[in-house]
Motif scaffolding. Structure first.
Motif, PDB file in Angstrom:
ATOM      1  N   PRO A 161       0.813  -1.228   0.000  1.00 18.57           N
ATOM      2  CA  PRO A 161       0.000   0.000   0.000  1.00 18.57           C
ATOM      3  C   PRO A 161       0.841   1.271   0.000  1.00 18.57           C
ATOM      4  CG  PRO A 161      -0.866  -1.591   1.572  1.00 18.57           C
ATOM      5  CD  PRO A 161       0.450  -2.136   1.103  1.00 18.57           C
ATOM      6  N   GLN A 165       0.685   4.372  -2.544  1.00 16.17           N
ATOM      7  CA  GLN A 165       0.435   5.710  -1.988  1.00 16.17           C
ATOM      8  C   GLN A 165       1.493   6.693  -2.467  1.00 16.17           C
ATOM      9  OE1 GLN A 165      -2.335   5.850   0.234  1.00 16.17           O
ATOM     10  NE2 GLN A 165      -2.248   8.040  -0.168  1.00 16.17           N
ATOM     11  N   ALA A 191      -9.762  -0.584  -7.402  1.00 14.86           N
ATOM     12  CA  ALA A 191     -10.138  -0.622  -5.982  1.00 14.86           C
ATOM     13  C   ALA A 191      -9.053   0.015  -5.120  1.00 14.86           C
ATOM     14  CB  ALA A 191     -10.395  -2.062  -5.544  1.00 14.86           C
ATOM     15  N   GLU A 192      -7.800  -0.304  -5.422  1.00 17.27           N
ATOM     16  CA  GLU A 192      -6.686   0.231  -4.642  1.00 17.27           C
ATOM     17  C   GLU A 192      -6.538   1.744  -4.856  1.00 17.27           C
ATOM     18  OE1 GLU A 192      -5.761  -4.112  -5.439  1.00 17.27           O
ATOM     19  OE2 GLU A 192      -6.584  -2.433  -6.562  1.00 17.27           O
ATOM     20  N   ALA A 194      -8.937   3.830  -5.809  1.00 18.95           N
ATOM     21  CA  ALA A 194     -10.099   4.483  -5.184  1.00 18.95           C
ATOM     22  C   ALA A 194      -9.894   4.623  -3.681  1.00 18.95           C
ATOM     23  CB  ALA A 194     -11.364   3.680  -5.476  1.00 18.95           C
ATOM     24  N   GLN A 195      -9.359   3.598  -3.063  1.00 20.37           N
ATOM     25  CA  GLN A 195      -9.132   3.647  -1.613  1.00 20.37           C
ATOM     26  C   GLN A 195      -8.098   4.720  -1.266  1.00 20.37           C
ATOM     27  OE1 GLN A 195      -7.980  -0.086   0.108  1.00 20.37           O
ATOM     28  NE2 GLN A 195      -8.201   0.652   2.209  1.00 20.37           N
ATOM     29  N   ALA A 196      -7.064   4.821  -2.107  1.00 21.04           N
ATOM     30  CA  ALA A 196      -5.999   5.782  -1.841  1.00 21.04           C
ATOM     31  C   ALA A 196      -6.459   7.222  -2.043  1.00 21.04           C
ATOM     32  CB  ALA A 196      -4.800   5.490  -2.748  1.00 21.04           C
ATOM     33  N   GLY A 198      -9.787   8.315  -2.110  1.00 20.20           N
ATOM     34  CA  GLY A 198     -10.965   8.664  -1.329  1.00 20.20           C
ATOM     35  C   GLY A 198     -12.210   8.846  -2.176  1.00 20.20           C
ATOM     36  N   ALA A 199     -13.340   8.996  -1.490  1.00 18.23           N
ATOM     37  CA  ALA A 199     -14.644   9.035  -2.156  1.00 18.23           C
ATOM     38  C   ALA A 199     -14.876  10.306  -2.964  1.00 18.23           C
ATOM     39  CB  ALA A 199     -15.751   8.883  -1.110  1.00 18.23           C
TER      40      ALA A 199
END
Length: 271
Positions: A161, A165, A191-192, A194-196, A198-199
């Protein structure tokens, strides 16, 4: 009647496009050719890239008697389409970064394009921005490292991660609200990413649009039976065939397993 569809990319990224085509058009004969011996394409010279792609695709089209070719690679699409369309005599579909829908979707009029260095610097890309995102602030982010991370993921290897990042740090510091995934490898990391990020950031890619274009270009008899009912869909899917071809000397067991999981019953080396 089933048709033969050849999808080409430098690596596994084009599988993100192929998956969208298979959803829309089950029951076809799918062939996936990936030039992983020369990966990543974003770092190749233009003349070398064109020459290599044409040398691989032309004989494969003849061997398979393909009905349509999809160049599921943004870097290659900006360069090889004119040559292939002139020489093959069948429809050739390329990938265009989703600049236009991104500009239409952005509420802040601030979008980003994440792509390979080759796609970022090409005049073709800048012309798309001038045509479709004139009223937007557009930031360009180039990365070949993310291509290799997507390759790692599909080969079953873990992604750190902190590495992801670090690569996405310039984007996380931006105020954009829509990011175009301008390399077909990048939806593999959706998915990775999007998670990094944010919404607050919407991710867009071209997979569904390419699938719709393939459907438009194939004869109607190839598409109607497979899409009219759920029963017809599963009947068509049961008759589907899929084969993959790679150019590197070998591929990892993890990648071979992933391809098998995706329904590729034949996995072969080509030179």
């Amino acid at each position: 009647m089933s048709h033969t569809i050849l999808v080409f990319d430098s690596g596994v990224g084009g599988l993100s496009v192929l998956q969208e085509i298979r959803k829309l058009l089950p029951g076809q004969h799918y062939h996936y050719l990936f030039d992983n011996a020369r990966l990543p394409y974003g770092e190749l010279g233009e003349a070398e890239l064109i020459r290599g792609c044409v040398a691989l695709i032309e004989p494969m089209v003849k061997q398979l008697n393909a009905d349509i070719v999809v160049i599921a690679c943004n870097t290659a699409s900006t360069l090889v389409l004119p040559t292939l369309r002139q020489s093959l005599g069948i429809p050739v579909v390329g990938v265009v970064p989703a600049i236009k829908p991104a500009a239409q979707l952005s509420k802040l009029h601030h979008i980003g394009l994440l792509a390979t260095p080759g796609t970022i610097k090409r005049e073709y890309t800048h012309e798309l921005i001038r045509r479709f995102a004139e009223d937007c602030r557009v930031e360009l982010f180039g990365s070949s490292e993310l291509v290799m991370l997507a390759e790692q993921k599909i080969a079953g290897m873990p992604i750190a991660p902190q590495q992801l990042q670090k690569l996405l740090a310039p984007i996380t510091q931006s105020t954009l609200d829509v990011l175009v995934l301008g390399c077909t490898h990048f939806p593999m990391l959706k998915a990775e990413i999007a998670q990094a990020l944010g919404a607050g950031v919407t991710l867009l890619d071209s997979g569904e649009a390419i699938a719709r274009r393939v459907k438009e270009l194939l004869p109607a008899d190839a598409t109607t039976a497979a899409t009219e009912t759920a029963a017809a869909y599963y009947t068509a899917a049961a008759t589907e065939t899929a084969a993959a071809y790679y150019t590197a000397a070998t591929i990892s067991d993890g990648l071979k397993h992933s391809l098998q999981q995706l329904g590729f019953s034949h996995i072969n080396h080509v030179s």
